[in-house]
Design a protein around this motif. Structure first.
Motif, mmCIF file in Angstrom:
data_model
loop_
_atom_site.group_PDB
_atom_site.id
_atom_site.type_symbol
_atom_site.label_atom_id
_atom_site.label_comp_id
_atom_site.label_asym_id
_atom_site.label_seq_id
_atom_site.Cartn_x
_atom_site.Cartn_y
_atom_site.Cartn_z
ATOM 1 N N PHE A 135 -12.765 2.816 3.984
ATOM 2 C CA PHE A 135 -11.508 2.251 3.492
ATOM 3 C C PHE A 135 -11.751 1.082 2.544
ATOM 4 O O PHE A 135 -12.810 0.445 2.585
ATOM 5 C CB PHE A 135 -10.646 1.765 4.665
ATOM 6 C CG PHE A 135 -10.283 2.842 5.650
ATOM 7 C CD1 PHE A 135 -9.348 3.811 5.336
ATOM 8 C CD2 PHE A 135 -10.883 2.887 6.901
ATOM 9 C CE1 PHE A 135 -9.015 4.798 6.230
ATOM 10 C CE2 PHE A 135 -10.561 3.875 7.814
ATOM 11 C CZ PHE A 135 -9.619 4.840 7.474
ATOM 12 N N SER A 136 -10.748 0.787 1.718
ATOM 13 C CA SER A 136 -10.811 -0.388 0.845
ATOM 14 C C SER A 136 -10.552 -1.638 1.676
ATOM 15 O O SER A 136 -10.073 -1.550 2.811
ATOM 16 C CB SER A 136 -9.771 -0.280 -0.269
ATOM 17 O OG SER A 136 -8.458 -0.392 0.265
ATOM 18 N N LEU A 163 0.830 -1.207 0.000
ATOM 19 C CA LEU A 163 0.000 0.000 0.000
ATOM 20 C C LEU A 163 0.867 1.262 0.000
ATOM 21 O O LEU A 163 0.512 2.276 -0.608
ATOM 22 C CB LEU A 163 -0.932 -0.005 1.222
ATOM 23 C CG LEU A 163 -2.044 -1.059 1.212
ATOM 24 C CD1 LEU A 163 -2.795 -1.068 2.538
ATOM 25 C CD2 LEU A 163 -3.016 -0.811 0.071
ATOM 26 N N CYS A 194 -4.896 -4.300 6.330
ATOM 27 C CA CYS A 194 -3.610 -3.795 6.816
ATOM 28 C C CYS A 194 -3.743 -3.276 8.246
ATOM 29 O O CYS A 194 -2.938 -3.607 9.119
ATOM 30 C CB CYS A 194 -3.103 -2.694 5.894
ATOM 31 S SG CYS A 194 -1.489 -2.030 6.360
ATOM 32 N N GLN A 254 -8.244 -3.882 1.291
ATOM 33 C CA GLN A 254 -6.817 -4.033 1.584
ATOM 34 C C GLN A 254 -6.380 -3.105 2.715
ATOM 35 O O GLN A 254 -5.564 -3.494 3.566
ATOM 36 C CB GLN A 254 -5.983 -3.745 0.324
ATOM 37 C CG GLN A 254 -6.112 -4.780 -0.778
ATOM 38 C CD GLN A 254 -7.311 -4.537 -1.666
ATOM 39 O OE1 GLN A 254 -8.063 -3.598 -1.444
ATOM 40 N NE2 GLN A 254 -7.500 -5.390 -2.665
ATOM 41 N N GLN A 255 -6.902 -1.905 2.725
ATOM 42 C CA GLN A 255 -6.573 -0.958 3.793
ATOM 43 C C GLN A 255 -7.095 -1.448 5.142
ATOM 44 O O GLN A 255 -6.404 -1.351 6.156
ATOM 45 C CB GLN A 255 -7.161 0.414 3.464
ATOM 46 C CG GLN A 255 -6.480 1.123 2.307
ATOM 47 C CD GLN A 255 -7.189 2.406 1.909
ATOM 48 O OE1 GLN A 255 -8.401 2.520 2.020
ATOM 49 N NE2 GLN A 255 -6.427 3.388 1.440
ATOM 50 N N LYS A 269 -1.430 4.086 -1.411
ATOM 51 C CA LYS A 269 -2.805 3.856 -0.971
ATOM 52 C C LYS A 269 -2.905 3.528 0.520
ATOM 53 O O LYS A 269 -3.874 2.893 0.951
ATOM 54 C CB LYS A 269 -3.432 2.725 -1.792
ATOM 55 C CG LYS A 269 -3.576 3.051 -3.271
ATOM 56 C CD LYS A 269 -4.200 1.903 -4.035
ATOM 57 C CE LYS A 269 -4.340 2.223 -5.517
ATOM 58 N NZ LYS A 269 -4.930 1.092 -6.276
ATOM 59 N N LEU A 270 -1.907 3.940 1.288
ATOM 60 C CA LEU A 270 -1.979 3.702 2.730
ATOM 61 C C LEU A 270 -3.207 4.399 3.315
ATOM 62 O O LEU A 270 -3.549 5.515 2.907
ATOM 63 C CB LEU A 270 -0.724 4.237 3.422
ATOM 64 C CG LEU A 270 0.508 3.336 3.454
ATOM 65 C CD1 LEU A 270 1.673 4.077 4.098
ATOM 66 C CD2 LEU A 270 0.225 2.038 4.200
ATOM 67 N N PRO A 271 -3.897 3.741 4.242
ATOM 68 C CA PRO A 271 -5.072 4.373 4.847
ATOM 69 C C PRO A 271 -4.685 5.630 5.628
ATOM 70 O O PRO A 271 -3.675 5.642 6.337
ATOM 71 C CB PRO A 271 -5.611 3.289 5.791
ATOM 72 C CG PRO A 271 -4.440 2.400 6.061
ATOM 73 C CD PRO A 271 -3.631 2.408 4.803
ATOM 74 N N LYS A 272 -5.466 6.681 5.461
ATOM 75 C CA LYS A 272 -5.211 7.924 6.177
ATOM 76 C C LYS A 272 -5.860 7.847 7.563
ATOM 77 O O LYS A 272 -7.086 7.838 7.677
ATOM 78 C CB LYS A 272 -5.769 9.105 5.383
ATOM 79 C CG LYS A 272 -5.079 9.312 4.038
ATOM 80 C CD LYS A 272 -5.676 10.500 3.294
ATOM 81 C CE LYS A 272 -4.970 10.702 1.944
ATOM 82 N NZ LYS A 272 -5.542 11.833 1.175
#
Length: 310
Positions: free
Chosen positions: A183-184, A54, A190, A186-187, A59-62
């Motif tokens: 979030f997606s 990510l 994670c 994948q996020q 695309k790392l989660p904020k």
């Protein structure tokens, strides 16, 4: 995105095969490593790999997007999945991989009941029939173990642990549903994976890794890769095929576990135990799976039938 049924089916089949083989491999690793340490390794490796992927893709989660409510669901999701993974592995000290997978079918039914109670969803007729099939199937599956269960010994303890693993998973399921609005997938994974690793760190003993021999080490590597490949294939399958059809394939976990257990025992009887099941137990497992499938896609079957009769 254009639907690709064959690709979606293949990916769903891969996810099911990975998850079906997982408890067989876990049972081998537990000879030299305790359940919480194995689960810690699985979460840590999967979480770090997802974090790197990510990060490289931007695309790392904020975390600034996390409200107090969403933070609560992150914590609940991490607790639910960490406890689920631990109990699922720990139960294998007392019950077979196939028994564990059959008990896992309690998870979707618990999720359905939570949907009825929490989200005010309708408890449809196909779900009621599916639930009845689940009960009938479980009775048939355990038909030759009633004496052991009534003795309230190790086998009964393992069944309780396996059932608890399935039920506690619902905490993650509900949290994932709520977090998916922001979030997606994948996020979310994670965040949850790294949260699970953090929760389990005080209980893990990483030095146990050095006690693994060649075969157990191979099973350990498979268990760690399983988390990434299984969930990765499942996520990709959802992009190329209908979610209900993907769910049907992934419900077949007990069938895969039974097949792999039989193959493993025939090839390496000293390493893999034969499934402790009679004919009625096999039929019971199939009934449990049928009940879960009916609960998952029964509404579509009813809808299609109604459309054909018009």
């Amino acid at each position: 995105m254009k639907q690709k049924p064959m690709l979606g089916f293949s990916l769903a089949l891969l996810a099911s095969a990975m998850w079906g083989a997982l408890p067989i491999a876990v049972k081998q690793v537990l000879v030299a490593m305790d359940a919480q340490t194995l689960v810690w390794f699985r979460f840590m490796i999967a979480g770090l790999v997802l974090f790197i992927v990510l990060r490289l893709s931007g695309k790392l989660p904020k975390l600034t997007a996390l409200s107090r409510r969403l933070k609560m669901f992150c914590v609940l999701g991490a607790i639910g999945l960490a406890v689920n993974f631990f109990l699922f592995s720990y139960a294998l000290h007392y019950i077979s991989p196939t028994t564990n997978q059959v008990l896992w079918q309690l998870a979707p039914f618990t999720m359905i009941l939570c949907g009825v109670v929490i989200f005010r969803e309708k408890f449809a007729i196909h779900q009621k029939i599916g639930f009845a099939l689940l009960i009938i199937g479980l009775v048939a599956f355990f038909n030759d173990h009633f004496d052991e269960i009534l003795q309230l010994g190790a086998y009964a303890y393992g069944i309780v642990i396996g059932a608890m693993a399935a039920v506690i998973w619902v905490l993650y399921g509900i949290s994932q549903k709520m977090l998916s609005e922001t979030f997606s997938s994948q996020q979310i994974l994670c965040i949850i994976y790294l949260g699970c690793a953090l929760l389990l760190t005080p209980f893990a003993q990483p030095t146990q890794f050095y006690a693994l021999n060649g075969f157990a080490l191979g099973c350990f590597i498979f268990c760690c890769l399983n988390t990434l490949i299984g969930y990765g294939a499942y996520g990709e399958a959802l992009k190329h095929w209908e979610a209900s059809k993907v769910s049907v394939v992934t419900i077949l976990l007990p069938i895969f576990t039974m097949i792999f257990s039989i193959i493993g025992h025939n090839l390496y009887p000293n390493l893999f135990a034969a499934p402790d099941m009679n004919l009625l137990s096999y039929i019971g497992a199939l009934i449990v799976v049928a009940g879960t499938i009916l609960s998952a896609i029964g509404h579509k079957l009813i809808k299609n039938n109604n459309e054909e009769t018009k």
